[in-house]
Design a protein around this motif. Structure first.
Motif, PDB file in Angstrom:
ATOM      1  N   ASP A  75      -5.838  -9.735   5.031  1.00  0.00           N
ATOM      2  CA  ASP A  75      -6.262  -8.630   5.889  1.00  0.00           C
ATOM      3  C   ASP A  75      -7.670  -8.913   6.418  1.00  0.00           C
ATOM      4  O   ASP A  75      -8.651  -8.823   5.681  1.00  0.00           O
ATOM      5  CB  ASP A  75      -6.236  -7.324   5.081  1.00  0.00           C
TER       6      ASP A  75
ATOM      7  N   SER B 230       3.107   8.225  -5.459  1.00  0.00           N
ATOM      8  CA  SER B 230       3.245   7.461  -4.215  1.00  0.00           C
ATOM      9  C   SER B 230       2.719   6.045  -4.422  1.00  0.00           C
ATOM     10  O   SER B 230       2.031   5.753  -5.411  1.00  0.00           O
ATOM     11  CB  SER B 230       2.467   8.141  -3.093  1.00  0.00           C
TER      12      SER B 230
ATOM     13  N   GLY C  22       0.308   4.480  -2.828  1.00  0.00           N
ATOM     14  CA  GLY C  22      -1.147   4.478  -2.864  1.00  0.00           C
ATOM     15  C   GLY C  22      -1.696   4.991  -4.177  1.00  0.00           C
ATOM     16  O   GLY C  22      -2.674   4.458  -4.715  1.00  0.00           O
TER      17      GLY C  22
ATOM     18  N   ASN D 159       0.649  -4.357   0.017  1.00  0.00           N
ATOM     19  CA  ASN D 159       1.859  -3.541  -0.016  1.00  0.00           C
ATOM     20  C   ASN D 159       1.587  -2.100   0.420  1.00  0.00           C
ATOM     21  O   ASN D 159       2.420  -1.224   0.192  1.00  0.00           O
ATOM     22  CB  ASN D 159       2.441  -3.556  -1.442  1.00  0.00           C
ATOM     23  N   LEU D 160       0.417  -1.865   1.031  1.00  0.00           N
ATOM     24  CA  LEU D 160       0.002  -0.501   1.365  1.00  0.00           C
ATOM     25  C   LEU D 160      -0.075  -0.290   2.872  1.00  0.00           C
ATOM     26  O   LEU D 160      -0.313  -1.228   3.627  1.00  0.00           O
ATOM     27  CB  LEU D 160      -1.381  -0.213   0.750  1.00  0.00           C
ATOM     28  N   ASP D 161       0.105   0.973   3.284  1.00  0.00           N
ATOM     29  CA  ASP D 161      -0.093   1.306   4.693  1.00  0.00           C
ATOM     30  C   ASP D 161      -1.592   1.336   5.003  1.00  0.00           C
ATOM     31  O   ASP D 161      -2.434   1.174   4.115  1.00  0.00           O
ATOM     32  CB  ASP D 161       0.570   2.646   5.034  1.00  0.00           C
ATOM     33  N   SER D 162      -1.927   1.536   6.279  1.00  0.00           N
ATOM     34  CA  SER D 162      -3.331   1.431   6.693  1.00  0.00           C
ATOM     35  C   SER D 162      -4.204   2.489   6.029  1.00  0.00           C
ATOM     36  O   SER D 162      -5.351   2.208   5.645  1.00  0.00           O
ATOM     37  CB  SER D 162      -3.452   1.529   8.212  1.00  0.00           C
ATOM     38  N   TYR D 163      -3.681   3.694   5.847  1.00  0.00           N
ATOM     39  CA  TYR D 163      -4.472   4.746   5.205  1.00  0.00           C
ATOM     40  C   TYR D 163      -4.838   4.345   3.776  1.00  0.00           C
ATOM     41  O   TYR D 163      -6.005   4.402   3.378  1.00  0.00           O
ATOM     42  CB  TYR D 163      -3.711   6.074   5.202  1.00  0.00           C
ATOM     43  N   ASN D 164      -3.840   3.938   3.006  1.00  0.00           N
ATOM     44  CA  ASN D 164      -4.099   3.597   1.609  1.00  0.00           C
ATOM     45  C   ASN D 164      -4.871   2.295   1.463  1.00  0.00           C
ATOM     46  O   ASN D 164      -5.597   2.108   0.487  1.00  0.00           O
ATOM     47  CB  ASN D 164      -2.781   3.552   0.825  1.00  0.00           C
ATOM     48  N   THR D 165      -4.743   1.399   2.445  1.00  0.00           N
ATOM     49  CA  THR D 165      -5.583   0.201   2.461  1.00  0.00           C
ATOM     50  C   THR D 165      -7.053   0.597   2.552  1.00  0.00           C
ATOM     51  O   THR D 165      -7.896   0.059   1.817  1.00  0.00           O
ATOM     52  CB  THR D 165      -5.210  -0.703   3.657  1.00  0.00           C
TER      53      THR D 165
ATOM     54  N   THR E 254      -4.116  -4.940  -1.230  1.00  0.00           N
ATOM     55  CA  THR E 254      -3.674  -3.945  -0.245  1.00  0.00           C
ATOM     56  C   THR E 254      -2.443  -4.428   0.521  1.00  0.00           C
ATOM     57  O   THR E 254      -2.020  -3.796   1.483  1.00  0.00           O
ATOM     58  CB  THR E 254      -4.808  -3.642   0.761  1.00  0.00           C
TER      59      THR E 254
END
Length: 230
Positions: free
Chosen positions: A210, A152, A154, A180-186, A178
């Motif tokens: 961010d 994935s 992340g 290119n990542l969604d909030s969870y993976n950030t 971060t």
């Protein structure tokens, strides 16, 4: 974390100044003085066009067309040759970009091993052991033999961090790590960075848009119009 006076500095600049010449002469960095200490997690922020990405490229030694002085790990890097700088980067600087730049046909393990094989300091078996150790630190050891194309987004970024760590660099430099990542993976990547600095005394400098990411780091350096303003 409060960086105390006795922490050694790992990066220091003196009056870094840079111009762009196309289409017209324009001063993009204006006498930047910056000191970063060992084990510090620093976020470099500011509006688009403020000079933060340009400064990151100068700090990373990939842009040598500047005035002033740059020192990393006690080595003055201004006026070094491109070959000297490439060798220095591989040993002393790890990179984590917005896009992971992994080789999709290679396994996770092989991707992490590449910078250490290039360094030539360790045997292949030692490099493999080091790569497994970094992957374990990042919770990715079980994926070591998977092609990175099967991971994935992340997971791929965690592999990129392991690759950045393989040579135990003095500094990890992140360019929108971060972005290119969604909030969870950030949050996952941020927690990894925080653990690296607070537990392992790894120094990290990250350019980011961010605000939450920046706010949680140890120190924010804000740029505007080529200056550091705070």
């Amino acid at each position: 974390m409060n960086t105390t006076a006795f922490e050694p500095h790992v990066l220091h600049t003196h009056k870094i100044t840079k111009y762009f010449y196309e289409p017209d002469k324009f001063q993009v960095l204006k006498e930047i003085d910056l000191t970063v200490h060992k084990g510090e997690f620093l976020s470099l922020v500011g509006k688009s066009g403020c000079g933060k990405s340009t400064l990151m490229y100068v700090l990373s030694t990939m842009d040598t067309d500047y005035e002033g002085e740059l020192e990393i790990a006690g080595v003055r890097l201004t006026d070094k040759t491109q070959n000297e700088l490439a060798a220095f980067r591989n040993k002393h600087i790890g990179f984590v970009f917005q896009f992971h730049y992994l080789l999709p046909e290679f396994t996770t393990l092989q991707n992490v091993m590449i910078p250490a094989l290039k360094l030539g300091k360790y045997s292949r078996k030692e490099v493999e052991d080091r790569a497994y150790a970094k992957l374990e630190m990042l919770g990715m050891k079980e994926h070591a033999l998977k092609p990175t194309s099967k991971l994935s987004g992340g997971q791929q970024q965690r592999v990129a961090i392991a690759r950045a760590l393989i040579n135990d660099p003095d500094i990890i430099m992140g360019d929108e790590p971060t972005g290119n990542l969604d909030s969870y993976n950030t949050h996952v990547v941020f927690d990894i960075f925080q653990e690296l600095t607070h537990t392992y005394k790894q120094t990290i400098i990250a350019v980011t848009h961010d605000e939450e990411f920046a706010r949680k780091s140890d120190r924010i350096v804000e740029m505007s119009d080529g200056h550091i303003v705070r």
